[in-house]
Design a protein around this motif. Structure first.
Motif, PDB file in Angstrom:
ATOM      1  N   MET A   1       0.894  -1.190   0.007  1.00 18.16           N
ATOM      2  CA  MET A   1      -0.065   0.222   0.073  1.00 18.16           C
ATOM      3  C   MET A   1       0.955   1.249  -0.107  1.00 18.16           C
ATOM      4  N   TRP A   2       1.791   1.494   1.118  1.00 16.98           N
ATOM      5  CA  TRP A   2       2.596   2.683   1.019  1.00 16.98           C
ATOM      6  C   TRP A   2       4.002   2.066   1.079  1.00 16.98           C
ATOM      7  N   GLU A   3       4.828   2.501   0.043  1.00 14.96           N
ATOM      8  CA  GLU A   3       5.935   1.654  -0.042  1.00 14.96           C
ATOM      9  C   GLU A   3       7.050   2.176   0.885  1.00 14.96           C
ATOM     10  N   GLY A   4       7.603   1.316   1.693  1.00 10.79           N
ATOM     11  CA  GLY A   4       8.491   1.650   2.624  1.00 10.79           C
ATOM     12  C   GLY A   4       7.772   1.513   3.783  1.00 10.79           C
ATOM     13  N   PHE A   5       6.741   1.609   3.823  1.00 11.01           N
ATOM     14  CA  PHE A   5       5.745   1.653   5.397  1.00 11.01           C
ATOM     15  C   PHE A   5       4.792   0.926   4.929  1.00 11.01           C
ATOM     16  N   PRO A   6       4.844  -0.343   4.945  1.00 10.62           N
ATOM     17  CA  PRO A   6       3.690  -1.222   4.550  1.00 10.62           C
ATOM     18  C   PRO A   6       2.859  -1.554   5.952  1.00 10.62           C
ATOM     19  N   LEU A   7       1.587  -1.393   5.862  1.00  9.99           N
ATOM     20  CA  LEU A   7       0.723  -1.344   7.135  1.00  9.99           C
ATOM     21  C   LEU A   7       0.354  -2.853   7.307  1.00  9.99           C
ATOM     22  N   ILE A   8       0.294  -3.651   6.174  1.00  8.91           N
ATOM     23  CA  ILE A   8       0.004  -5.202   6.128  1.00  8.91           C
ATOM     24  C   ILE A   8       0.874  -5.763   5.188  1.00  8.91           C
ATOM     25  N   PRO A   9       1.215  -7.016   5.291  1.00  6.48           N
ATOM     26  CA  PRO A   9       1.962  -7.830   4.645  1.00  6.48           C
ATOM     27  C   PRO A   9       1.532  -7.773   2.904  1.00  6.48           C
ATOM     28  N   GLU A  10       2.147  -8.265   2.086  1.00  9.93           N
ATOM     29  CA  GLU A  10       1.654  -8.432   0.955  1.00  9.93           C
ATOM     30  C   GLU A  10       0.655  -9.506   0.829  1.00  9.93           C
ATOM     31  N   GLN A  11      -0.322  -9.582  -0.110  1.00 11.06           N
ATOM     32  CA  GLN A  11      -1.506 -10.444  -0.249  1.00 11.06           C
ATOM     33  C   GLN A  11      -0.973 -11.636  -1.238  1.00 11.06           C
ATOM     34  N   ALA A  12      -0.465 -12.779  -0.693  1.00 12.82           N
ATOM     35  CA  ALA A  12       0.216 -13.705  -1.774  1.00 12.82           C
ATOM     36  C   ALA A  12      -0.581 -15.070  -1.677  1.00 12.82           C
ATOM     37  N   SER A  13      -1.643 -15.393  -1.104  1.00  7.87           N
ATOM     38  CA  SER A  13      -2.165 -16.472  -0.916  1.00  7.87           C
ATOM     39  C   SER A  13      -3.740 -16.224  -1.395  1.00  7.87           C
ATOM     40  N   THR A  14      -4.402 -17.493  -1.724  1.00  7.50           N
ATOM     41  CA  THR A  14      -5.840 -17.539  -2.015  1.00  7.50           C
ATOM     42  C   THR A  14      -6.669 -16.698  -0.731  1.00  7.50           C
ATOM     43  N   ILE A  15      -6.342 -17.103   0.542  1.00  3.46           N
ATOM     44  CA  ILE A  15      -7.031 -16.660   1.588  1.00  3.46           C
ATOM     45  C   ILE A  15      -6.833 -15.089   1.987  1.00  3.46           C
ATOM     46  N   ALA A  16      -5.481 -14.766   1.700  1.00  8.67           N
ATOM     47  CA  ALA A  16      -5.102 -13.371   2.317  1.00  8.67           C
ATOM     48  C   ALA A  16      -5.929 -12.446   2.002  1.00  8.67           C
ATOM     49  N   GLU A  17      -6.936 -12.003   0.860  1.00  5.71           N
ATOM     50  CA  GLU A  17      -7.492 -10.932   0.864  1.00  5.71           C
ATOM     51  C   GLU A  17      -8.641 -11.208   1.732  1.00  5.71           C
ATOM     52  N   GLY A  18      -9.331 -12.359   1.673  1.00  2.00           N
ATOM     53  CA  GLY A  18     -10.678 -12.427   2.985  1.00  2.00           C
ATOM     54  C   GLY A  18     -10.178 -12.156   4.051  1.00  2.00           C
ATOM     55  N   VAL A  19      -8.998 -12.721   4.590  1.00  2.00           N
ATOM     56  CA  VAL A  19      -8.626 -12.541   5.924  1.00  2.00           C
ATOM     57  C   VAL A  19      -8.522 -10.916   6.116  1.00  2.00           C
ATOM     58  N   ASP A  20      -8.015 -10.235   5.239  1.00  3.39           N
ATOM     59  CA  ASP A  20      -7.801  -8.774   5.434  1.00  3.39           C
ATOM     60  C   ASP A  20      -9.174  -8.154   5.251  1.00  3.39           C
ATOM     61  N   MET A  21      -9.950  -8.324   4.535  1.00  2.00           N
ATOM     62  CA  MET A  21     -11.462  -7.650   4.499  1.00  2.00           C
ATOM     63  C   MET A  21     -11.990  -7.967   5.793  1.00  2.00           C
ATOM     64  N   LEU A  22     -11.893  -9.184   6.406  1.00  2.00           N
ATOM     65  CA  LEU A  22     -12.755  -9.304   7.814  1.00  2.00           C
ATOM     66  C   LEU A  22     -11.718  -8.344   8.703  1.00  2.00           C
ATOM     67  N   TYR A  23     -10.550  -8.485   8.771  1.00  2.00           N
ATOM     68  CA  TYR A  23      -9.814  -7.514   9.690  1.00  2.00           C
ATOM     69  C   TYR A  23     -10.265  -6.053   9.376  1.00  2.00           C
ATOM     70  N   TYR A  24     -10.194  -5.721   8.305  1.00  2.00           N
ATOM     71  CA  TYR A  24     -10.699  -4.188   7.942  1.00  2.00           C
ATOM     72  C   TYR A  24     -12.072  -3.998   8.586  1.00  2.00           C
ATOM     73  N   PHE A  25     -13.106  -4.684   8.226  1.00  2.00           N
ATOM     74  CA  PHE A  25     -14.252  -4.753   9.102  1.00  2.00           C
ATOM     75  C   PHE A  25     -14.338  -4.648  10.456  1.00  2.00           C
ATOM     76  N   LEU A  26     -13.712  -5.435  10.947  1.00  2.00           N
ATOM     77  CA  LEU A  26     -13.528  -5.457  12.478  1.00  2.00           C
ATOM     78  C   LEU A  26     -12.958  -4.221  12.931  1.00  2.00           C
ATOM     79  N   SER A  27     -11.836  -3.697  12.306  1.00  2.00           N
ATOM     80  CA  SER A  27     -11.215  -2.464  12.634  1.00  2.00           C
ATOM     81  C   SER A  27     -12.343  -1.401  12.325  1.00  2.00           C
ATOM     82  N   ALA A  28     -12.852  -1.282  11.264  1.00  2.00           N
ATOM     83  CA  ALA A  28     -13.989  -0.098  11.087  1.00  2.00           C
ATOM     84  C   ALA A  28     -14.996  -0.377  12.168  1.00  2.00           C
ATOM     85  N   VAL A  29     -15.668  -1.468  12.581  1.00  2.00           N
ATOM     86  CA  VAL A  29     -16.570  -1.527  13.546  1.00  2.00           C
ATOM     87  C   VAL A  29     -16.044  -0.844  14.820  1.00  2.00           C
ATOM     88  N   SER A  30     -14.782  -1.310  15.054  1.00  2.00           N
ATOM     89  CA  SER A  30     -13.962  -0.793  16.588  1.00  2.00           C
ATOM     90  C   SER A  30     -13.983   0.650  16.311  1.00  2.00           C
TER      91      SER A  30
END
Ligand code: CUA
Length: 322
Positions: A1-30
């Motif tokens: 996302m931000w070069e040199g200051f990545p907040l999250i690791p690269e998404q390199a597997s089939t489940i990575a995006e799904g896990v991240d979406m849930l994580y973003y959702f939880l963060s947004a709710v919080s």
């Protein structure tokens, strides 16, 4: 996302995006509720501040509508989190059919890996892109945790039993592998790399790193050396049950309910043979506890799996082309 200051690791597997979406959702709710609560605290503190020493608040006798509102809304939100989280959890805990198996043994302080084709690696794992990889893991000493951030894969690795995890890499590259459970002085150095390769390059790597024997063949040799074959004869005439086509089957026991002959059961039957004796046999097998290493156990397991063509095919029969 931000070069040199990545907040999250690269998404390199089939489940990575799904896990991240849930994580973003939880963060947004919080964040939403934190802001809401803090804003309400300040608003109420000012709006309802005490204006004189004699001021007495008006009693409130409740509001059914409000009670229902603040019960039903949070209930719906947590049910969404539950459903979403459970579906990801199930996807993540069940490896797809036909996944290739890689065996992992953790020890202070390194990762030892072995491919079904026999290749061994230390602190490095080569896998093909676009193919599910199932890890069968155990530890020789303490609890470790196998963690590949770019794949969002993390699973504890425990002494005395098998844990499994799986991933399917979606892009080629080199990704960090960590131990994510404090396991002693050099825990922080128990790290390595996962090398994701194009299938053709992977086949080349496999044949280049060939050990000459597949895991199942090494296991077969052990099976003879340890004299397992003197009782477990293929035709079932020995003192122990035949192991042909046993892996993955449901086995009737001498006592207790039937069990599925999975990795954990076979492991237990080698180390503690009297725990679950197959119906019709006597508890005469000696234990092999302390006589074989975790790696040898996994090799024996690979051999026993290879006797069950339907179950073991995906994990044991492929050999590198020389
Ligand atoms: Cu192994 Cu930390």
């Amino acid at each position: 996302m931000w070069e040199g200051f990545p907040l999250i690791p690269e998404q390199a597997s089939t489940i990575a995006e799904g896990v991240d979406m849930l994580y973003y959702f939880l963060s947004a709710v919080s964040i939403f509720f934190s802001v809401l609560i803090f804003a309400a605290i300040f608003y109420f503190a000012i709006r309802y501040r005490r204006r004189s020493d004699t001021e007495i608040p008006k009693p409130i006798h409740g509001s059914t509508a409000l009670e229902i509102f603040w019960s039903v809304v949070p209930f719906c939100i947590v049910m969404v989190i539950f459903g979403w989280g459970a579906s990801l959890y199930f996807t993540n805990s069940r490896a797809p059919e036909g996944a290739m198996t890689v065996n992992v043994v953790g020890k202070q302080w390194m990762w030892k890996l072995q491919h079904p084709e026999g290749q061994r690696e230390i602190n490095e794992l080569h896998v093909p892109v676009g193919r599910p990889v199932r890890l069968v893991m155990t530890s020789e000493d303490v609890i470790h945790s196998f963690y590949i951030p770019a794949f969002r894969t993390k699973m504890d690795v425990l002494p005395g039993r098998y844990t499994t995890a799986w991933f399917e890499a979606t892009k080629t590259g080199v990704y960090h592998l960590f131990c994510a459970e404090y396991c002693g002085n050099e825990h922080s150095r128990m790290i390595g790399w996962v090398v994701v390769m194009e299938p053709v390059a992977y086949e080349e790597w496999l044949s280049g790193a060939a050990e000459g024997e597949t895991m199942a063949e090494i296991g077969q040799r052990l099976f003879t050396e340890l004299r397992c074959d003197s009782c477990h004869s293929p035709d079932g005439s020995g003192r122990g049950p035949s192991l042909e086509d046993v892996f993955g089957r449901t086995i009737a026991l001498d006592s207790g309910p039937a069990v599925v002959a999975d990795e954990a059961y076979i492991r237990e039957s080698i180390l503690n043979p009297r725990a679950k004796v197959v119906a019709g046999f006597r508890p005469v097998m000696p234990t092999f506890q302390g006589q074989i290493s975790e790696e040898q156990l996994l090799q024996l397991l690979a051999f026993i799996k290879s006797l069950s063509p339907a179950e073991g095919a995906a994990t044991t029969t492929r050999r590198p082309t020389q």
